[in-house]
Design an enzyme around this catalytic site. Structure first.
Site, PDB file in Angstrom:
ATOM      1  N   SER A  58      -2.420   0.439  -4.270  1.00 16.72           N
ATOM      2  CA  SER A  58      -2.805   1.626  -3.717  1.00 16.72           C
ATOM      3  C   SER A  58      -4.350   1.995  -4.084  1.00 16.72           C
ATOM      4  CB  SER A  58      -2.027   2.680  -3.924  1.00 16.72           C
ATOM      5  OG  SER A  58      -2.495   3.892  -3.544  1.00 16.72           O
ATOM      6  N   ALA A  59      -5.108   2.715  -3.351  1.00 19.31           N
ATOM      7  CA  ALA A  59      -6.529   2.994  -3.921  1.00 19.31           C
ATOM      8  C   ALA A  59      -6.069   4.378  -4.659  1.00 19.31           C
ATOM      9  CB  ALA A  59      -7.427   3.295  -2.692  1.00 19.31           C
ATOM     10  N   SER A  60      -4.949   4.902  -4.452  1.00 18.36           N
ATOM     11  CA  SER A  60      -4.931   6.523  -4.928  1.00 18.36           C
ATOM     12  C   SER A  60      -4.652   6.431  -6.539  1.00 18.36           C
ATOM     13  CB  SER A  60      -3.688   6.943  -4.462  1.00 18.36           C
ATOM     14  OG  SER A  60      -3.269   8.351  -5.004  1.00 18.36           O
TER      15      SER A  60
ATOM     16  N   LYS B 264      -8.774   6.870   5.619  1.00 15.60           N
ATOM     17  CA  LYS B 264      -7.384   6.272   5.017  1.00 15.60           C
ATOM     18  C   LYS B 264      -7.804   4.971   4.579  1.00 15.60           C
ATOM     19  CE  LYS B 264      -4.521   8.050   8.433  1.00 15.60           C
ATOM     20  NZ  LYS B 264      -3.278   8.086   9.593  1.00 15.60           N
ATOM     21  N   GLY B 265      -7.157   4.784   3.146  1.00 18.56           N
ATOM     22  CA  GLY B 265      -7.408   3.587   2.378  1.00 18.56           C
ATOM     23  C   GLY B 265      -8.613   3.522   1.568  1.00 18.56           C
TER      24      GLY B 265
ATOM     25  N   ARG C 220     -11.359   8.018  -3.362  1.00 20.48           N
ATOM     26  CA  ARG C 220     -11.685   9.539  -3.417  1.00 20.48           C
ATOM     27  C   ARG C 220     -13.212   9.819  -3.151  1.00 20.48           C
ATOM     28  NH1 ARG C 220      -9.422  12.367  -8.196  1.00 20.48           N
ATOM     29  NH2 ARG C 220      -7.669  10.986  -7.675  1.00 20.48           N
TER      30      ARG C 220
ATOM     31  N   ASP D  17       0.825  -1.228   0.014  1.00 14.99           N
ATOM     32  CA  ASP D  17       0.114   0.134   0.084  1.00 14.99           C
ATOM     33  C   ASP D  17       0.707   1.220   0.092  1.00 14.99           C
ATOM     34  OD1 ASP D  17      -2.376   1.275   0.589  1.00 14.99           O
ATOM     35  OD2 ASP D  17      -1.581   1.680   2.461  1.00 14.99           O
ATOM     36  N   LEU D  18       0.562   2.387  -0.469  1.00 15.03           N
ATOM     37  CA  LEU D  18       1.380   3.535  -0.527  1.00 15.03           C
ATOM     38  C   LEU D  18       1.020   4.378   0.798  1.00 15.03           C
ATOM     39  CD1 LEU D  18       3.348   5.501  -2.257  1.00 15.03           C
ATOM     40  CD2 LEU D  18       1.327   6.032  -3.445  1.00 15.03           C
ATOM     41  N   ASP D  19      -0.007   5.300   0.824  1.00 14.15           N
ATOM     42  CA  ASP D  19      -0.226   6.199   1.889  1.00 14.15           C
ATOM     43  C   ASP D  19      -0.311   5.518   3.336  1.00 14.15           C
ATOM     44  OD1 ASP D  19      -0.942   8.516   3.232  1.00 14.15           O
ATOM     45  OD2 ASP D  19      -3.167   8.406   2.723  1.00 14.15           O
TER      46      ASP D  19
ATOM     47  N   ASN E  48      -3.127   9.033  -7.641  1.00 16.01           N
ATOM     48  CA  ASN E  48      -2.068   9.795  -7.797  1.00 16.01           C
ATOM     49  C   ASN E  48      -1.078   9.269  -7.547  1.00 16.01           C
ATOM     50  OD1 ASN E  48      -3.541  12.520  -8.385  1.00 16.01           O
ATOM     51  ND2 ASN E  48      -4.307  12.148  -6.525  1.00 16.01           N
TER      52      ASN E  48
ATOM     53  N   LYS F 228     -10.903  -1.447  -1.777  1.00 19.57           N
ATOM     54  CA  LYS F 228     -10.620  -2.065  -0.709  1.00 19.57           C
ATOM     55  C   LYS F 228     -11.803  -1.907   0.117  1.00 19.57           C
ATOM     56  CE  LYS F 228      -5.645  -0.695  -1.006  1.00 19.57           C
ATOM     57  NZ  LYS F 228      -4.505  -0.238  -0.707  1.00 19.57           N
TER      58      LYS F 228
ATOM     59  N   THR G 177       0.997  10.788   3.319  1.00 20.00           N
ATOM     60  CA  THR G 177       0.292  11.878   2.306  1.00 20.00           C
ATOM     61  C   THR G 177      -1.155  12.063   3.042  1.00 20.00           C
ATOM     62  OG1 THR G 177      -0.421   9.874   1.097  1.00 20.00           O
ATOM     63  CG2 THR G 177       1.267  11.601   0.080  1.00 20.00           C
TER      64      THR G 177
ATOM     65  N   GLU H 296       0.089  -2.955   4.659  1.00 20.44           N
ATOM     66  CA  GLU H 296      -1.176  -2.066   4.854  1.00 20.44           C
ATOM     67  C   GLU H 296      -1.218  -1.425   6.251  1.00 20.44           C
ATOM     68  OE1 GLU H 296      -3.867  -0.686   3.811  1.00 20.44           O
ATOM     69  OE2 GLU H 296      -4.183  -1.518   1.794  1.00 20.44           O
ATOM     70  N   ASP H 297      -1.719  -0.448   5.876  1.00 19.20           N
ATOM     71  CA  ASP H 297      -1.934   0.421   7.294  1.00 19.20           C
ATOM     72  C   ASP H 297      -3.239   0.667   7.585  1.00 19.20           C
ATOM     73  OD1 ASP H 297      -2.326   2.357   5.131  1.00 19.20           O
ATOM     74  OD2 ASP H 297      -2.384   3.920   6.574  1.00 19.20           O
TER      75      ASP H 297
END
Ligand code: B16
Ligand code: MG
Length: 223
Positions: free
Chosen positions: A122-124, A53-54, A57, A17-19, A126, A153, A25, A177-178
């Protein structure tokens, strides 16, 4: 001992996962969503931001509008999400490699050297810009993000796609994952999950640590 660990290790790929795992971010998401809420004359607390989170948008926007008790048409929602994203992109465009979370570069370097395959999950939408700004792109063999999946997710689509692209089975993957929804997605996909955060929140993870700086290759081999 080393020999024994190698025999018992099933993991071949690491899906990140990213963020909240590689970079933080969340603060930029919070600032941009807060600014949007303020334009509609309401506010929300940083604790509420935890629930975003996760989450994708559009799902984040739906939650925020509910907190403000505001109803919008689908078209208005699209416009609001685009406005928030423009503010968010303005902020992440200024990110630097210094914003990578502690231990990330060291851990990604170590697992790359050890021969694991790496993908982003990631869900992003960006993610490419963030990876570029923080100098992390080169670590990933595959990138799966909000632009390439239909279901967010806790649906496992993002990680299943990552495994397919890396040509490994779900059982050979570990997800980092966070978010609770992210751990659920990994488990629903039949993968191991390492939670980055708190044990009492990420209860379904196979192992929970506070950050990648607390992990070693041996931890992966023991999964
Ligand atoms: P964007 P992750 C998620 O990233 C964030 O945690 C979440 O807060 C955000 O709403 C989502 O990405 C979508 O981001 O608006 O940039 O497409 O944790 O899945 O890496
Ligand atoms: Mg996350």
């Amino acid at each position: 001992m080393y020999h024994l660990r190698n025999i018992t290790s099933n993991i071949k790929a690491c899906l990140f996962d990213l963020d909240g795992v590689l970079v933080d971010t969340a603060i930029y998401h919070y600032q941009a969503w807060k600014r949007l809420a303020n334009t509609m004359n309401f506010d929300f607390a940083e604790e509420q931001n935890e629930q975003l989170k996760g989450v994708s948008r559009m799902e984040s926007l739906t939650k925020i509008l509910a907190w403000g008790n505001i109803t919008k048409t689908e078209r208005e929602k699209m416009e609001l999400a685009a406005l928030k994203n423009s503010w968010y992109v303005e902020m992440i465009s200024k990110m630097t490699p210094n914003e990578v979370l502690p231990g990330t570069v060291e851990f990604l370097t170590a697992i790359t050297k050890a021969g694991y395959k790496l993908a982003l999950g990631s869900a992003s939408k960006n993610s490419s810009l963030i990876l570029e700004r923080t100098n992390l792109t080169h670590f990933f063999h595959e990138i799966v993000d909000g632009n390439s999946v239909n279901k967010s997710k806790p649906d496992p689509e993002v990680f299943i796609k990552g495994a397919e692209l890396l040509n490994v089975s779900a059982k050979e993957c570990v997800v980092f994952e966070d978010a609770v929804a992210g751990i659920e997605a990994a488990k629903a996909g039949g993968m191991k999950a390492i939670g980055i955060g708190k044990k009492n929140i990420l209860v379904h993870a196979d192992l929970v640590v506070s950050g990648l700086d607390k992990l070693t290759i041996e931890d992966l081999e023991r999964l």
